[in-house]
Enzyme design. Structure first.
Site, short mmCIF file in Angstrom:
data_model
loop_
_atom_site.label_atom_id
_atom_site.label_comp_id
_atom_site.label_asym_id
_atom_site.label_seq_id
_atom_site.Cartn_x
_atom_site.Cartn_y
_atom_site.Cartn_z
CE LYS A 1 3.88 2.87 13.10
NZ LYS A 1 4.86 2.55 12.06
CE1 TYR B 1 0.02 3.03 7.67
CE2 TYR B 1 -1.12 4.05 9.51
CZ TYR B 1 -1.05 3.09 8.52
OH TYR B 1 -2.08 2.17 8.39
CG HIS C 1 -2.14 -0.83 1.07
ND1 HIS C 1 -3.31 -0.56 1.71
CD2 HIS C 1 -2.36 -1.94 0.31
CE1 HIS C 1 -4.22 -1.46 1.37
NE2 HIS C 1 -3.67 -2.31 0.52
CE1 TYR D 1 -5.13 4.29 8.62
CE2 TYR D 1 -5.61 4.32 10.97
CZ TYR D 1 -4.91 3.81 9.89
OH TYR D 1 -3.97 2.83 10.08
N PRO E 1 -4.01 0.74 18.52
CG PRO E 1 -5.77 -0.68 17.99
CD PRO E 1 -5.15 0.05 19.13
P1 FAS Z 1 1.62 -11.33 21.74
O1 FAS Z 1 0.61 -10.97 22.78
O2 FAS Z 1 1.20 -11.39 20.31
O3 FAS Z 1 2.24 -12.78 22.06
C1 FAS Z 1 2.53 -13.16 23.40
C2 FAS Z 1 2.41 -14.67 23.45
O4 FAS Z 1 2.79 -15.10 24.77
C3 FAS Z 1 0.98 -15.13 23.23
O5 FAS Z 1 0.95 -16.16 22.27
C4 FAS Z 1 0.54 -15.64 24.60
O6 FAS Z 1 -0.37 -16.73 24.51
C5 FAS Z 1 1.87 -16.08 25.20
N1 FAS Z 1 1.87 -16.08 26.67
C6 FAS Z 1 1.26 -15.19 27.49
N2 FAS Z 1 1.47 -15.54 28.78
C7 FAS Z 1 2.25 -16.68 28.77
C8 FAS Z 1 2.78 -17.51 29.77
N3 FAS Z 1 2.57 -17.25 31.07
N4 FAS Z 1 3.52 -18.60 29.41
C9 FAS Z 1 3.72 -18.86 28.09
N5 FAS Z 1 3.24 -18.11 27.08
C10 FAS Z 1 2.50 -17.02 27.42
N6 FAS Z 1 -1.31 -4.15 16.55
C11 FAS Z 1 -1.38 -3.51 15.36
O7 FAS Z 1 -0.36 -3.05 14.87
N7 FAS Z 1 -2.61 -3.38 14.72
C12 FAS Z 1 -3.76 -3.92 15.24
O8 FAS Z 1 -4.83 -3.80 14.66
C13 FAS Z 1 -3.71 -4.60 16.46
N8 FAS Z 1 -4.84 -5.18 17.00
C14 FAS Z 1 -4.74 -5.84 18.21
C15 FAS Z 1 -5.88 -6.46 18.80
C16 FAS Z 1 -5.78 -7.10 20.06
C17 FAS Z 1 -7.01 -7.76 20.67
C18 FAS Z 1 -4.55 -7.13 20.74
C19 FAS Z 1 -4.44 -7.79 22.10
C20 FAS Z 1 -3.42 -6.54 20.16
C21 FAS Z 1 -3.51 -5.91 18.88
N9 FAS Z 1 -2.40 -5.33 18.27
C22 FAS Z 1 -2.45 -4.69 17.09
C23 FAS Z 1 -1.13 -5.39 18.88
C24 FAS Z 1 -0.56 -6.76 18.60
O9 FAS Z 1 -0.47 -6.96 17.21
C25 FAS Z 1 0.75 -6.85 19.33
O10 FAS Z 1 1.51 -5.67 19.15
C26 FAS Z 1 1.55 -8.03 18.92
O11 FAS Z 1 0.78 -9.17 19.05
C27 FAS Z 1 2.80 -8.05 19.81
O12 FAS Z 1 3.38 -9.28 19.68
P2 FAS Z 1 4.05 -10.01 20.95
O13 FAS Z 1 4.87 -9.03 21.69
O14 FAS Z 1 4.66 -11.25 20.41
O15 FAS Z 1 2.82 -10.33 21.93
C1 PHB Z 2 -5.87 -3.89 10.62
O1 PHB Z 2 -5.89 -4.15 9.40
O2 PHB Z 2 -6.21 -4.72 11.48
C2 PHB Z 2 -5.40 -2.53 11.08
C3 PHB Z 2 -4.83 -1.67 10.15
C4 PHB Z 2 -4.39 -0.42 10.57
C5 PHB Z 2 -4.53 -0.06 11.89
C6 PHB Z 2 -5.08 -0.93 12.83
C7 PHB Z 2 -5.52 -2.18 12.41
O3 PHB Z 2 -4.11 1.17 12.30
#
Ligand code: FAS
Ligand code: PHB
Length: 390
Positions: free
Chosen positions: A295, A383, A72, A200, A291
């Site tokens: 980032k 971004y 994109h 957005y 989000p």
């Molecule tokens: P993660 O949370 O992905 O991974 C951590 C892992 O550790 C998980 O698999 C968990 O099960 C495991 N874990 C936890 N406790 C443990 C324990 N005690 N023992 C063993 N394992 C354990 N970011 C964006 O950029 N755009 C978005 O739209 C966006 N939407 C999101 C929506 C939600 C609901 C959430 C929660 C986050 C979102 N994020 C988004 C942010 C997300 O993408 C995170 O930045 C990303 O998953 C970070 O990756 P990790 O640091 O690996 O953490």
């Molecule tokens: C998504 O595609 O899930 C998405 C994209 C951009 C954002 C947040 C979420 O800023």
């Protein structure tokens, strides 16, 4: 059991760290308390910075991303009656890629299973002896067997609700938090996106975002009150809110079958330091961004790039300088991403109690960013991702 690096968490941070270390010839063990199916199905991020794509590709896990990812070259900023494109290549000579986090995790899990041990479905995870040169990760494996993993280094990649951050004594931890008075209700829908690039949208009813996952799957979000429940929002209500908030003369929002619906709370959170003894935190274990700036995943990748280099220098050359610098190096970037995510969130979301003065400030900011090349370049470079060295 014994390994060089014990990695807690099989999300993007833990899995990419394991891959980068394996490519450097360094052994690690990954432990994860959920199932493979669960971690691969968790709907999260959708936008990858160019350098994230480059890093995954260089690490040998980017083949499907290169084939299926969507490059994109911009986003649209919208407010009632107006939609303006921010042209990334023209402003900062970079782009972003749309490729779901679920797909990134699948690619990384496959690589990990070829590289070394990955324990799913563990329980009772604990991190001990991190102030010694023989830190350990203890856990119960999926068969109910108590395990002790002796390491040289432990990487806490277990997300916001993990145990690693708590292994740093509270008296030594400083946390910064901002909980926002709104949340995002997100849907996945089997319908062709109604736009070529992300939209957005600021609206008096609340923020809306049109993203996507593929030419046939749309990903959309509406701002809701944090107290709302998914069952409060029928598919029709979601589509109506999206159509209202993104309305533009001559443009139609296509709707279709909703296959996933969930509500994500919004917070900014930073915990420091990101290191204690032989324990190093990366990703959501140390920080959370709203989000809006896309980032979260990219910041986890940036942490892990720095951490992998530091661990490799330690393991191969007994250097501790990069390990000693890790927390400060990573935290500098964390605050840049935290500020940008807060700024995008504050510009685009109406808070409860927003008054007409607040609305005009936001609309003025949106008009300025959409019409001033210098202001737009600042958004574009943040971004698409500032270079890792900044
Ligand atoms: P993660 O949370 O992905 O991974 C951590 C892992 O550790 C998980 O698999 C968990 O099960 C495991 N874990 C936890 N406790 C443990 C324990 N005690 N023992 C063993 N394992 C354990 N970011 C964006 O950029 N755009 C978005 O739209 C966006 N939407 C999101 C929506 C939600 C609901 C959430 C929660 C986050 C979102 N994020 C988004 C942010 C997300 O993408 C995170 O930045 C990303 O998953 C970070 O990756 P990790 O640091 O690996 O953490
Ligand atoms: C998504 O595609 O899930 C998405 C994209 C951009 C954002 C947040 C979420 O800023």
């Amino acid at each position: 059991m014994r390994t060089q690096v014990g990695i807690i968490g099989a999300g993007p941070a833990g899995l990419l760290l394991a891959r980068l270390l394996a490519n450097a010839g360094i052994d690690s063990v990954v432990v994860e308390n959920r199932s493979r199916e669960y971690v691969e199905a968790r709907i999260r991020a959708g936008v990858l910075e160019q350098q994230t794509v480059d890093l995954l590709t260089e690490a040998g896990v980017g083949d499907r991303l290169q084939r299926q990812g969507l490059r994109h070259d911009g986003i649209y900023l919208q407010w009632p009656g107006e939609r303006h494109r921010i042209d990334f290549p023209a402003l900062c000579d970079r782009s972003v890629w749309v490729y779901g986090q679920t797909e990134v995790v699948k690619d990384l899990v496959n690589a990990r299973l070829a590289d070394g041990p990955l324990f799913f479905d563990i329980s009772d995870t604990a991190v001990v002896d991190v102030e010694t040169d023989r830190p350990k990760v203890t856990f119960t494996d999926a068969d109910g067997v108590a395990r002790v993993l002796e390491c040289d280094v432990v990487a806490g990649c277990d997300g916001f609700h993990g145990v690693s951050r708590q292994a740093i004594p509270e008296a030594l931890r400083t946390t910064f938090e901002r909980v926002y008075p709104f949340a995002w209700l997100g849907i996945l829908a089997d319908v062709e996106p109604s736009t070529d690039e992300l939209i957005y949208a600021w609206h008096p009813d609340g923020f809306a975002l049109h993203s996507m996952r593929s030419p046939t799957v749309s990903r959309l979000y509406v701002q809701v009150d944090p107290s709302e429940k998914v069952e409060d929002w029928s598919d029709d209500r979601v589509w109506d809110a999206l159509a209202t908030r993104m309305a533009l003369p001559g443009w139609t929002l296509r709707s279709g079958p909703v296959t996933e619906k969930s509500i994500t709370p919004m917070r900014s959170f930073v915990s420091g330091p990101m290191r204690h003894g032989r324990l190093f935190l990366a990703g959501d274990a140390a920080h959370i961004v709203p989000p809006t700036g896309a980032k979260g995943l990219n910041l986890a990748v940036a942490d892990v790039k720095v951490l992998a280099e530091a661990i490799t220098a330690f393991a191969k050359e007994q250097r501790t300088d990069l390990l000693d610098a890790y927390s400060d190096t990573a935290t500098r970037r964390v605050w840049r991403a935290t500020h940008f995510s807060w700024w995008m969130t504050s510009m685009l979301h109406r808070s409860p109690g927003s008054d007409p003065f607040d609305d005009q400030l936001q609309l003025s900011q949106l008009r300025y960013v959409s019409t001033s090349e210098r202001a737009a370049a600042s958004l574009a470079e943040n971004y698409t991702g500032l270079p890792y060295t900044t």
